[in-house]
Write an enzyme that holds these catalytic residues in place. Structure first.
Site, PDB file in Angstrom:
ATOM      1  N   ASP A 136       0.844  -1.190   0.000  1.00 36.99           N
ATOM      2  CA  ASP A 136       0.000   0.000   0.000  1.00 36.99           C
ATOM      3  C   ASP A 136       0.881   1.242   0.000  1.00 36.99           C
ATOM      4  OD1 ASP A 136      -2.858   1.157   0.511  1.00 36.99           O
ATOM      5  OD2 ASP A 136      -1.558   2.168   1.963  1.00 36.99           O
ATOM      6  N   TYR A 189       3.342   9.917   0.597  1.00 38.68           N
ATOM      7  CA  TYR A 189       4.360   9.323   1.468  1.00 38.68           C
ATOM      8  C   TYR A 189       5.775   9.725   1.050  1.00 38.68           C
ATOM      9  CZ  TYR A 189       0.507   6.237   2.898  1.00 38.68           C
ATOM     10  OH  TYR A 189      -0.698   5.738   3.351  1.00 38.68           O
ATOM     11  N   LYS A 220      -2.050   6.343  -4.196  1.00 34.53           N
ATOM     12  CA  LYS A 220      -3.125   7.276  -3.873  1.00 34.53           C
ATOM     13  C   LYS A 220      -2.822   8.660  -4.443  1.00 34.53           C
ATOM     14  CE  LYS A 220      -3.526   4.944   0.628  1.00 34.53           C
ATOM     15  NZ  LYS A 220      -2.150   4.443   0.717  1.00 34.53           N
ATOM     16  N   HIS A 247      -7.055   9.745  -1.906  1.00 32.68           N
ATOM     17  CA  HIS A 247      -6.530   9.646  -0.547  1.00 32.68           C
ATOM     18  C   HIS A 247      -7.498  10.199   0.496  1.00 32.68           C
ATOM     19  CE1 HIS A 247      -2.356   9.297   1.548  1.00 32.68           C
ATOM     20  NE2 HIS A 247      -3.328   8.957   2.366  1.00 32.68           N
TER      21      HIS A 247
END
Length: 387
Positions: A124, A129, A156, A189
């Site tokens: 994931d 990130y 995302k 997201h």
């Protein structure tokens, strides 16, 4: 003549001779009765061996091996082999592994390689990130070996990239960083759209020029263009899930939300599931918050099952059809969260006990996020309908 004008049947009040309670019922020998009479022990008569079946087709041969010497009792005492489902079937037909590796704050490609060695196939990721190139480096050798089809990779689109052109650019960059031609799943997201200069650590400005459905339409084009296999949501309420379902050409296959015993979100999980939307749990290990992990109920269930508290937390969600994506980097924790997790189950009593922990406690929260009314969407509570 009966009161309704029909004639009574001739057999009224008579018993049927072919039913066993009738006095004239003729019993034929069967396996059970013959064995009870002593004719089906280990020592068989020559006649029985010569004619193993009677005229009615009843077996008169030796007893099956499993029925001798307490075989049935031994079989009953043998523990059942448990094998829990290892994947969730999505409405798109894809299979999402029930356990994935959450990659938020992951800094080492070696952790990804270790996860692959242990059997992880679900990763994931997210543009936000900032480490998808690291994840891609960890996956590179596995993909180069021709094993891309074994993987399920999620990315995302962040809040500042809700406009179609920005969403496409985000996904294209994720594909490049991850070393993929197509990503298995793209999530929105958050359902909040922000202006490009917004900063989650500072000031965020809502972008009112684009709606939830506008963003979804842009993502659907990525599916049509072959860059993405499926689409999903994240951090959406039930009302938002239903809004997208009603308007979508490519239906959302999942909704990634915070889920653990202290935040069960039963209505959201259950109604979404019935509508074909699988729930995926983040913060499923309660971010290792000591106060929660040391709760007496969790400790009790862990002791009863012989598992760790983390494993109990994961199984709590998995056993209700929720995919989990725990974070880990060390081999020890990666193994704890994966190895052997499909070989056992919580009992009904243990599940009921864990259900008592639900307190609506949210660990991931922000000042800018309005979670809405948990009862909005689905079938209204009778108390609201009658109010």
């Amino acid at each position: 003549m009966a009161h309704d004008g029909s004639y009574e049947v001739e057999w009224k009040g008579q018993a049927f001779s072919y039913l066993m309670h009738h006095p004239g019922f003729q019993k034929s020998e069967n396996y059970g009765s013959a064995r009870a009479a002593g004719g089906h022990g280990d020592q068989q008569s020559a006649a029985a061996q010569a004619a193993p079946r009677d005229k009615a087709g009843t077996w008169n041969g030796p007893a099956p091996t499993g029925a001798r010497n307490g075989g049935a009792a031994a079989e009953a005492a043998r523990p059942a082999i448990v094998r829990e489902p290892s994947t969730a079937v999505l409405s798109s037909g894809q299979r999402m592994p029930m356990i994935g590796l959450g990659t938020y704050q992951l800094e080492s490609a070696d952790a990804v390689k270790t996860a692959l060695e242990l059997g992880y196939r679900h990763f994931d990721c997210a543009a936000f990130y900032g480490n998808e190139a690291v994840v891609g480096a960890g996956l590179a050798d596995f993909i180069a070996a021709g094993r891309r089809s074994e993987l399920f990779i999620t990315t995302k689109v962040w809040n500042t990239h809700h406009k179609p052109d920005a969403a496409r650019a985000s996904v294209q960059q994720s594909l490049k960083d991850l070393g993929l031609q197509q990503v298995d799943l793209v999530l929105m997201h958050w359902p909040e759209a922000w202006t490009p200069d917004s900063d989650i650590r500072g000031t965020v400005t809502p972008d009112t020029s684009i709606s939830l459905i506008d963003t979804w339409r842009g993502l659907e084009q990525l599916v049509d263009d072959g860059l993405v296999a499926s689409l999903g949501l994240s951090n959406c309420s039930l009302a938002q899930v239903e809004e997208v379902l009603a308007a979508a050409k490519h239906k959302p296959v999942c909704n990634q939300i915070e889920l653990h015993p202290f935040l069960a979100q039963r209505k959201l999980v259950g109604v979404s599931y019935r509508k074909g939307v699988v729930s995926v749990a983040y913060t499923c290990l309660c971010r290792r918050e000591k106060e929660l992990l040391e709760h007496p109920v969790l400790q009790q269930v862990a002791a009863e099952t012989g598992k760790t508290v983390n494993q109990v937390l994961l199984k709590y969600n998995m056993q209700r059809g929720v995919v989990v994506i725990p974070k880990a980097t060390s081999r020890e924790h990666l193994a704890e969260n994966f190895v052997g997790m499909f070989d056992w189950r919580l009992s009904n009593q243990q599940k009921v006990l864990l259900d008592t922990l639900d307190a609506g406690k949210r660990i991931v929260d922000f000042p800018w996020k309005n979670w809405g009314d948990v009862e909005e969407g689905g079938v209204p509570k009778p108390s609201r309908v009658l109010a």
